[in-house]
Scaffold this active site. Structure first.
Site, PDB file in Angstrom:
ATOM      1  N   LYS A 119      56.393  59.659   9.404  1.00 28.25           N
ATOM      2  CA  LYS A 119      56.309  59.941   7.973  1.00 28.25           C
ATOM      3  C   LYS A 119      57.643  59.727   7.257  1.00 28.25           C
ATOM      4  O   LYS A 119      57.682  59.574   6.035  1.00 28.25           O
ATOM      5  CB  LYS A 119      55.807  61.368   7.736  1.00 28.25           C
ATOM      6  CG  LYS A 119      54.325  61.587   8.039  1.00 28.25           C
ATOM      7  CD  LYS A 119      53.910  63.014   7.718  1.00 28.25           C
ATOM      8  CE  LYS A 119      52.402  63.231   7.788  1.00 28.25           C
ATOM      9  NZ  LYS A 119      51.897  63.338   9.169  1.00 28.25           N
TER      10      LYS A 119
ATOM     11  N   SER B 167      54.311  62.525  13.717  1.00 24.61           N
ATOM     12  CA  SER B 167      54.594  62.596  12.281  1.00 24.61           C
ATOM     13  C   SER B 167      56.032  62.295  11.890  1.00 24.61           C
ATOM     14  O   SER B 167      56.349  62.266  10.708  1.00 24.61           O
ATOM     15  CB  SER B 167      54.207  63.971  11.734  1.00 24.61           C
ATOM     16  OG  SER B 167      52.822  64.024  11.483  1.00 24.61           O
TER      17      SER B 167
ATOM     18  N   SER C 141      53.395  68.637   6.779  1.00 25.13           N
ATOM     19  CA  SER C 141      53.076  67.387   7.462  1.00 25.13           C
ATOM     20  C   SER C 141      51.639  66.971   7.165  1.00 25.13           C
ATOM     21  O   SER C 141      50.916  66.478   8.031  1.00 25.13           O
ATOM     22  CB  SER C 141      53.291  67.523   8.977  1.00 25.13           C
ATOM     23  OG  SER C 141      53.533  66.270   9.570  1.00 25.13           O
TER      24      SER C 141
END
Length: 423
Positions: A120, A117, A175
């Site tokens: 991101k 993640s 997340s």
């Protein structure tokens, strides 16, 4: 006013197309993918599989030494020693000055590994400027289709309305892949968003990155590097909204509509443990974000930014070999400690390059005057300085007990974008 720092096709058809695309992409990236895989093949005799090793030759973007395997550091007299290999077990890490971009030390910073993640950050840097935080959006059932099994979620419900501000809190604090998919739907869909993320990576000279999913969930061929993740963080931190979201330790998130017609809310906490703390780790002094991740293939990944006095540092850690709880944060904290203690006592071993075109505005080349690094950029087919973000010593509330309870109540995911590696 002070700056707040970071602080229609059927679902089955869509999945089939994505699988074919991912497999095709993986053919182009066989070497980096297998070099960075966390899953090595068993060997004869029942011996445990050997850990992957970095490629002998890696990108030299940012400096020749950054393309060499192993630890790179050039101490001056009186410089503190780096923590030893037993304390720093990550396959790849990098410590850099967030303002100047100078790389103080690194280990395999261009090794292409699964990012989880932390990808991101690139998603946010790409999509965030498009929508004002006050815009509202009613979630369609199709918006939440196609998320990977075991994805980390913030708890978005179809047919309910959320502000863009709500959605970004869901991305950074929990997340939430459901928040990423909702914002991607607003942006024209997942495929469009992935293409835009890849284009943005090229603009940032992030030559190690190949994007398959917008949320960082494990996918064949999806790779990045500690170097590129630091580029994404540095670029995103120029945006005041990005700084706000990534530095927020806890917030209230919209829930269901009650029978009385009022919208309920529930608390969410940032899964970045150097920001919010946990039962076995305290928030890092001066931390200001940025993003964590964890999946089966990526292990644990983390990029953080912190300030002590006038010194702002970026640290990225990817996939520690030591699998203790919160290990990525512990190793990142050790690198922060070393970086602040080494202020003025080490020669840089490279630099974080500027985005394409920024060198013209600043009067410098993208490699900061390093001819070899510039040649590496040219050979890769890619081509001002970052204004100080005003990072302050973030004041955060230690909610370690609550963090532990949240973690215990959500055993299937870790807030890092995908399936948690089970002990």
């Amino acid at each position: 006013m002070p700056t707040t720092f970071c602080a229609p096709a059927s679902p089955s058809a869509v999945r089939a197309v994505r699988t074919v695309a991912a497999l095709a992409s993986s053919v182009l990236l066989v070497s980096p993918l297998f070099a960075g895989s966390a899953q090595a093949a068993p060997v004869d005799g029942g011996q445990p599989p050997k850990a992957p090793v970095p490629p002998a030759k890696m990108s030299q973007v940012g400096g020749e030494r950054l393309g060499q395997a192993g630890v790179q550091v050039q101490p001056r007299g009186g410089a503190p020693a780096l923590p030893d290999a037993k304390e720093l077990t990550a396959r790849s890490w990098i410590v850099s000055d967030a303002d100047s971009g100078e790389v103080l030390a690194a280990k395999n910073p261009h090794w292409q590994l699964a990012p989880a993640s932390t990808l991101k950050m690139l998603f946010a840097d790409t999509v965030m400027p498009k929508f004002p935080k006050t815009r509202t959006y009613k979630v369609k059932p199709t918006d939440l289709a196609g998320m990977g099994a075991g994805s980390s979620l913030v708890g978005i419900k179809e047919n309910l309305t959320y502000t863009v501000h709500d959605l970004w809190l869901g991305v950074f604090l929990r997340s939430g892949n459901d928040a990423v998919h909702t914002l991607s739907a607003m942006n024209g869909g997942t495929d469009t968003t992935v293409k835009e993320m890849q284009k943005r990576a090229v603009e940032l000279n992030a030559t190690d990155t190949h994007v398959i999913t917008p949320d960082g969930y494990d996918a064949p061929g999806q790779v990045s590097s500690a170097y590129d993740l630091s580029l994404f963080a540095r670029a995103g931190l120029k945006n005041a909204d990005f700084r706000e979201y990534c530095s927020t330790a806890s917030a209230q998130f919209p829930g269901d509509m009650g029978k009385d017609g009022k919208r309920a809310t529930f608390g969410i906490q940032n899964t970045n443990r150097l920001l919010s703390g946990d039962y076995d780790i305290k928030p890092y002094p001066g931390i200001g974000g940025v993003k964590n991740g964890s999946t089966t293939n990526a292990g644990s990944t983390f990029t953080g930014v912190a300030q002590h006095g006038d010194r702002k540092l970026l640290v990225t850690v990817m996939n520690p070999e030591k699998k203790e709880h919160n290990e990525a944060y512990r190793e990142a904290a050790k690198l922060f400690d070393w970086g602040f203690a080494a202020d003025g006592k080490v020669e840089p071993v490279g630099r974080l390059v500027e985005a394409k075109g920024a060198e013209k505005e600043s009067g410098k080349d993208a490699a900061g005057g390093d001819p070899q690094a510039q040649a590496a950029l040219d050979s890769a087919g890619f081509g001002g300085p970052w204004a100080a973000a005003g990072i302050g010593g973030a004041v955060v509330v230690l909610l370690g007990g609550l963090a532990w309870l949240v973690r215990r109540r959500r055993p299937a995911t870790d807030g890092g974008g995908g399936r948690r590696r089970r002990k």
